[in-house]
Motif scaffolding. Structure first.
Motif, PDB file in Angstrom:
ATOM      1  N   ARG A   1       0.790  -1.186   0.015  1.00 46.78           N
ATOM      2  CA  ARG A   1       0.072  -0.159  -0.423  1.00 46.78           C
ATOM      3  C   ARG A   1       0.876   1.502   0.389  1.00 46.78           C
ATOM      4  O   ARG A   1       1.858   0.986   0.649  1.00 46.78           O
ATOM      5  N   ASN A   2       0.539   2.582  -1.098  1.00 45.91           N
ATOM      6  CA  ASN A   2       1.767   3.554  -0.968  1.00 45.91           C
ATOM      7  C   ASN A   2       0.619   4.671  -1.205  1.00 45.91           C
ATOM      8  O   ASN A   2       1.065   6.028  -1.101  1.00 45.91           O
ATOM      9  N   TYR A   3      -0.072   4.369   0.809  1.00 45.93           N
ATOM     10  CA  TYR A   3      -0.513   5.794   0.883  1.00 45.93           C
ATOM     11  C   TYR A   3      -1.380   5.753   2.065  1.00 45.93           C
ATOM     12  O   TYR A   3      -0.715   4.421   2.855  1.00 45.93           O
ATOM     13  N   ASP A   4      -1.419   6.336   3.649  1.00 46.96           N
ATOM     14  CA  ASP A   4      -1.083   6.558   5.427  1.00 46.96           C
ATOM     15  C   ASP A   4      -2.598   5.889   5.072  1.00 46.96           C
ATOM     16  O   ASP A   4      -3.374   6.827   5.063  1.00 46.96           O
ATOM     17  N   LEU A   5      -3.219   5.086   5.946  1.00 49.56           N
ATOM     18  CA  LEU A   5      -4.268   4.844   6.547  1.00 49.56           C
ATOM     19  C   LEU A   5      -4.481   4.662   7.769  1.00 49.56           C
ATOM     20  O   LEU A   5      -3.926   3.980   9.278  1.00 49.56           O
ATOM     21  N   LYS A   6      -5.926   6.145   8.300  1.00 51.79           N
ATOM     22  CA  LYS A   6      -5.232   6.001  10.378  1.00 51.79           C
ATOM     23  C   LYS A   6      -6.690   5.299  10.478  1.00 51.79           C
ATOM     24  O   LYS A   6      -6.039   4.885  11.619  1.00 51.79           O
ATOM     25  N   GLU A   7      -7.287   5.163   9.981  1.00 46.59           N
ATOM     26  CA  GLU A   7      -8.345   4.132  11.126  1.00 46.59           C
ATOM     27  C   GLU A   7      -8.982   2.819   9.696  1.00 46.59           C
ATOM     28  O   GLU A   7      -8.915   3.299   8.517  1.00 46.59           O
ATOM     29  N   ILE A   8      -9.792   1.846  10.384  1.00 42.09           N
ATOM     30  CA  ILE A   8      -9.967   0.606   9.799  1.00 42.09           C
ATOM     31  C   ILE A   8     -11.072   0.274  10.715  1.00 42.09           C
ATOM     32  O   ILE A   8     -11.068   0.671  12.225  1.00 42.09           O
ATOM     33  N   TYR A   9     -12.602   0.382  10.592  1.00 43.04           N
ATOM     34  CA  TYR A   9     -13.567  -0.341  11.255  1.00 43.04           C
ATOM     35  C   TYR A   9     -14.439  -1.468  10.363  1.00 43.04           C
ATOM     36  O   TYR A   9     -14.305  -1.876   9.521  1.00 43.04           O
ATOM     37  N   SER A  10     -14.861  -2.103  11.644  1.00 48.18           N
ATOM     38  CA  SER A  10     -15.269  -3.598  10.658  1.00 48.18           C
ATOM     39  C   SER A  10     -16.863  -3.449  11.209  1.00 48.18           C
ATOM     40  O   SER A  10     -17.010  -2.775  12.164  1.00 48.18           O
ATOM     41  N   ILE A  11     -17.435  -4.085   9.764  1.00 54.60           N
ATOM     42  CA  ILE A  11     -18.715  -3.563  10.731  1.00 54.60           C
ATOM     43  C   ILE A  11     -19.524  -4.612  10.410  1.00 54.60           C
ATOM     44  O   ILE A  11     -19.254  -5.404   9.501  1.00 54.60           O
ATOM     45  N   ALA A  12     -21.436  -4.695  10.631  1.00 53.52           N
ATOM     46  CA  ALA A  12     -21.769  -5.780   9.908  1.00 53.52           C
ATOM     47  C   ALA A  12     -21.293  -7.328  10.299  1.00 53.52           C
ATOM     48  O   ALA A  12     -22.790  -7.721  10.387  1.00 53.52           O
ATOM     49  N   GLU A  13     -20.477  -7.447  10.701  1.00 53.55           N
ATOM     50  CA  GLU A  13     -20.336  -9.156  10.482  1.00 53.55           C
ATOM     51  C   GLU A  13     -19.691  -9.402  12.107  1.00 53.55           C
ATOM     52  O   GLU A  13     -19.340  -8.325  12.354  1.00 53.55           O
ATOM     53  N   VAL A  14     -20.017 -10.413  13.093  1.00 52.30           N
ATOM     54  CA  VAL A  14     -18.638 -10.521  14.327  1.00 52.30           C
ATOM     55  C   VAL A  14     -16.738 -10.453  13.731  1.00 52.30           C
ATOM     56  O   VAL A  14     -17.210 -10.386  12.913  1.00 52.30           O
ATOM     57  N   LEU A  15     -16.902  -9.249  14.527  1.00 52.51           N
ATOM     58  CA  LEU A  15     -15.411  -9.379  14.062  1.00 52.51           C
ATOM     59  C   LEU A  15     -14.652 -10.901  15.081  1.00 52.51           C
ATOM     60  O   LEU A  15     -14.401 -10.384  16.231  1.00 52.51           O
ATOM     61  N   ASP A  16     -14.008 -11.186  14.496  1.00 54.89           N
ATOM     62  CA  ASP A  16     -13.503 -12.473  15.335  1.00 54.89           C
ATOM     63  C   ASP A  16     -11.899 -12.459  15.537  1.00 54.89           C
ATOM     64  O   ASP A  16     -11.751 -11.946  14.972  1.00 54.89           O
ATOM     65  N   PRO A  17     -11.757 -13.239  16.734  1.00 58.16           N
ATOM     66  CA  PRO A  17     -10.261 -12.703  17.037  1.00 58.16           C
ATOM     67  C   PRO A  17      -9.069 -13.082  16.217  1.00 58.16           C
ATOM     68  O   PRO A  17      -7.822 -12.365  15.769  1.00 58.16           O
TER      69      PRO A  17
ATOM     70  N   ALA B   1      -1.573  -7.098   8.861  1.00 58.14           N
ATOM     71  CA  ALA B   1      -1.361  -7.005   7.581  1.00 58.14           C
ATOM     72  C   ALA B   1      -2.099  -5.727   6.650  1.00 58.14           C
ATOM     73  O   ALA B   1      -1.187  -5.190   6.068  1.00 58.14           O
ATOM     74  N   MET B   2      -2.270  -4.626   7.569  1.00 60.87           N
ATOM     75  CA  MET B   2      -2.792  -2.919   7.679  1.00 60.87           C
ATOM     76  C   MET B   2      -1.984  -2.259   8.333  1.00 60.87           C
ATOM     77  O   MET B   2      -1.849  -1.465   7.931  1.00 60.87           O
ATOM     78  N   ASP B   3      -1.738  -2.453   9.196  1.00 54.55           N
ATOM     79  CA  ASP B   3      -0.830  -1.831  10.079  1.00 54.55           C
ATOM     80  C   ASP B   3      -1.986  -0.785  11.171  1.00 54.55           C
ATOM     81  O   ASP B   3      -0.718   0.057  10.729  1.00 54.55           O
ATOM     82  N   ALA B   4      -3.041  -1.231  11.248  1.00 51.36           N
ATOM     83  CA  ALA B   4      -3.749  -0.461  11.886  1.00 51.36           C
ATOM     84  C   ALA B   4      -4.330  -1.529  12.516  1.00 51.36           C
ATOM     85  O   ALA B   4      -4.868  -2.171  12.165  1.00 51.36           O
ATOM     86  N   PRO B   5      -5.195  -0.675  13.978  1.00 54.61           N
ATOM     87  CA  PRO B   5      -5.631  -1.306  14.886  1.00 54.61           C
ATOM     88  C   PRO B   5      -7.127  -1.173  13.860  1.00 54.61           C
ATOM     89  O   PRO B   5      -7.363  -0.441  13.680  1.00 54.61           O
ATOM     90  N   VAL B   6      -7.852  -2.550  14.164  1.00 49.40           N
ATOM     91  CA  VAL B   6      -9.465  -2.582  13.830  1.00 49.40           C
ATOM     92  C   VAL B   6     -10.340  -2.491  14.886  1.00 49.40           C
ATOM     93  O   VAL B   6     -10.191  -2.959  16.303  1.00 49.40           O
ATOM     94  N   LYS B   7     -11.181  -1.357  14.422  1.00 49.36           N
ATOM     95  CA  LYS B   7     -12.328  -0.609  15.543  1.00 49.36           C
ATOM     96  C   LYS B   7     -13.777  -1.497  15.071  1.00 49.36           C
ATOM     97  O   LYS B   7     -13.542  -1.895  13.539  1.00 49.36           O
ATOM     98  N   GLN B   8     -14.680  -1.251  15.880  1.00 47.65           N
ATOM     99  CA  GLN B   8     -15.875  -2.364  15.511  1.00 47.65           C
ATOM    100  C   GLN B   8     -17.046  -0.809  15.475  1.00 47.65           C
ATOM    101  O   GLN B   8     -16.686   0.458  16.378  1.00 47.65           O
ATOM    102  N   VAL B   9     -17.574  -0.977  14.547  1.00 45.81           N
ATOM    103  CA  VAL B   9     -18.660  -0.358  14.710  1.00 45.81           C
ATOM    104  C   VAL B   9     -19.933  -1.403  14.645  1.00 45.81           C
ATOM    105  O   VAL B   9     -20.574  -2.057  13.702  1.00 45.81           O
ATOM    106  N   TYR B  10     -20.959  -0.897  15.681  1.00 44.89           N
ATOM    107  CA  TYR B  10     -22.506  -1.835  16.114  1.00 44.89           C
ATOM    108  C   TYR B  10     -23.946  -1.292  14.805  1.00 44.89           C
ATOM    109  O   TYR B  10     -23.844  -0.291  15.875  1.00 44.89           O
ATOM    110  N   GLN B  11     -23.173  -1.183  14.091  1.00 45.06           N
ATOM    111  CA  GLN B  11     -24.707  -0.545  13.379  1.00 45.06           C
ATOM    112  C   GLN B  11     -25.752  -1.248  12.499  1.00 45.06           C
ATOM    113  O   GLN B  11     -25.161  -2.221  11.677  1.00 45.06           O
TER     114      GLN B  11
END
Length: 415
Positions: free
Chosen positions: A196-212, A221-231
């Motif tokens: 990846r050749n750009y800066d990724l600040k945030e990753i949000y997981s939605i719609a499915e259960v985020l499994d460990p 792999a994406m060098d950023a923490p994964v946060k959750q949105v329960y929407q």
């Protein structure tokens, strides 16, 4: 209102709830017609809401008309049409019956403000424009409402070919990606193959259960923490704070907790949306199992902290017990019986078939399949003993099997 002072917040919340109920009673023919039980309305669900759609909504839209508009949008992949000032959409239908939802322009504004305030950590971006890549099965005016000169959201249609979406993602170079864990895995795999050749600040997981398993892979792999949105169709229910802990949005939804296990930490949420008028959600029982955290969050909020969203209520495995009673194995137990078996597991699914037997689908590192099977068998044997269940045979597949266009469910019971 102070979200760090529980007593003051509960006073505000109760005042808001009472005021909201008064407005709903004035506008909704359905709620005027039903009798309260011990001073409260009865619990509702998706079936009841669809059965009484016409008299329950407060904007005079018949179910048939709303469904026609929503289905037309799905077919044409054009999600801009409204009925007057009301946006219409369909739920994903993962619980078996597809719901229709309504939201007004005013409610869209309120939703947008809440999402921006709770999701975006503006200090990370400084003067940089916020560009959001948003992957969903269907777009909606709700999501497009976030767009402004300093922030733009770009809809990626999950029904489009993966290669096309990945190419468009590379062209866009977003600094926030919002997607299902199954899609985030594919994006992460893409950037393992192609840096990846750009800066990724945030990753949000939605719609499915985020499994460990998914969280660890995506984050590394994406060098950023994964946060959750329960929407959900039913509202903006929870979001991760800057400490990475998931909190219920109790300033938006009033939550009653229907506890379902002896530890008093697993519960089914019964929600009352404190602002939604066009299609009121009053004591609406979801089909999700949430796990309440044991400890408060360092962020200091008095909102309920969740340890995890475990999954659907019907994702629990139901086994025959030695005492003749049905034994419920919660998805969390099943999940850890598998992922704790080996660090060679890349992906998995566990499915209880209609005949009661269990199928475990595995993607493991080469030459590890047999050893991983043996350890999973041991872990399940311990589970059966601990919870008094009659053992069932476990079958294995050395691949992950998914139906087209379905949400990823790592643990699932067939119906």
């Amino acid at each position: 209102m102070s979200i760090q002072d529980p007593e003051k917040f509960r006073i505000w919340q109760e005042s808001r709830r009472k005021k909201h109920m008064e407005i709903v009673l004035q506008k909704s023919a359905y709620y005027r017609s039903i009798e309260k039980i011990d001073g409260t309305f009865p619990i509702t669900d998706k079936t009841l809401m669809m059965d009484h759609f016409d008299e329950l909504n407060t904007v005079g839209i018949p179910l048939q008309h709303a469904r026609e508009i929503a289905l037309q949008s799905e077919v044409e992949r054009d999600f801009t049409p409204k009925i007057g000032k009301i946006s219409v959409g369909l739920s994903s239908g993962t619980t078996g019956n597809q719901g229709v939802f309504l939201i007004s322009n005013d409610e869209i504004v309120q939703w947008s403000a809440s999402v921006i305030a709770k999701l975006i950590h503006f200090k990370k971006f400084k003067r940089q424009k916020i560009t959001i890549a948003f992957f969903m099965r269907a777009n909606n005016n709700l999501y497009e409402s976030i767009n402004n000169p300093k922030m733009s959201i770009h809809f990626f249609d999950l029904l489009e070919p993966l290669a096309d979406n990945l190419r468009l993602l590379d062209d866009l170079q977003p600094n926030i990606i919002v997607a299902q864990p199954s899609m985030l895995r594919l994006i992460a795999q893409h950037y393992e193959r192609q840096k990846r050749n750009y800066d990724l600040k945030e990753i949000y997981s939605i719609a499915e259960v985020l499994d460990p398993v998914d969280e660890a892979f995506i984050s590394e792999a994406m060098d950023a923490p994964v946060k959750q949105v329960y929407q959900a169709t039913e509202g903006f229910l929870a979001v991760s704070c800057q400490h990475g802990n998931l909190h219920l949005n109790e300033d938006i939804v009033y939550i009653e907790k229907e506890y379902i296990d002896a530890e008093k930490r697993r519960f089914i949420p019964i929600i009352t949306d404190l602002f939604r008028i066009s299609q009121p959600l009053i004591r609406y029982r979801l089909n999700d199992i949430l796990i309440e955290a044991r400890e408060p969050c360092p962020c200091g909020t008095c909102f309920t902290t969740l340890e995890a969203i475990e999954g659907r209520e019907d994702d629990c495995f139901a086994l025959n017990g030695r005492d003749g009673e049905t034994v419920t194995l919660f998805a969390d137990f099943i999940r850890y019986a598998i992922i704790n078996a080996s660090d060679k597991i890349i992906e998995y699914r566990a499915v209880q078939k209609l005949n009661g037997q269990i199928e475990v689908q595995l993607n493991v590192e080469a030459d590890s399949f047999i050893q991983v099977q043996e350890k999973i068998n041991e872990n399940f044997a311990d589970l059966f003993i601990k919870y008094g269940a009659i053992p069932v045979k476990i079958h294995y597949q050395n691949r992950i099997l998914l139906s087209e266009n379905r949400k990823m469910r790592r643990v699932e019971r067939e119906k």
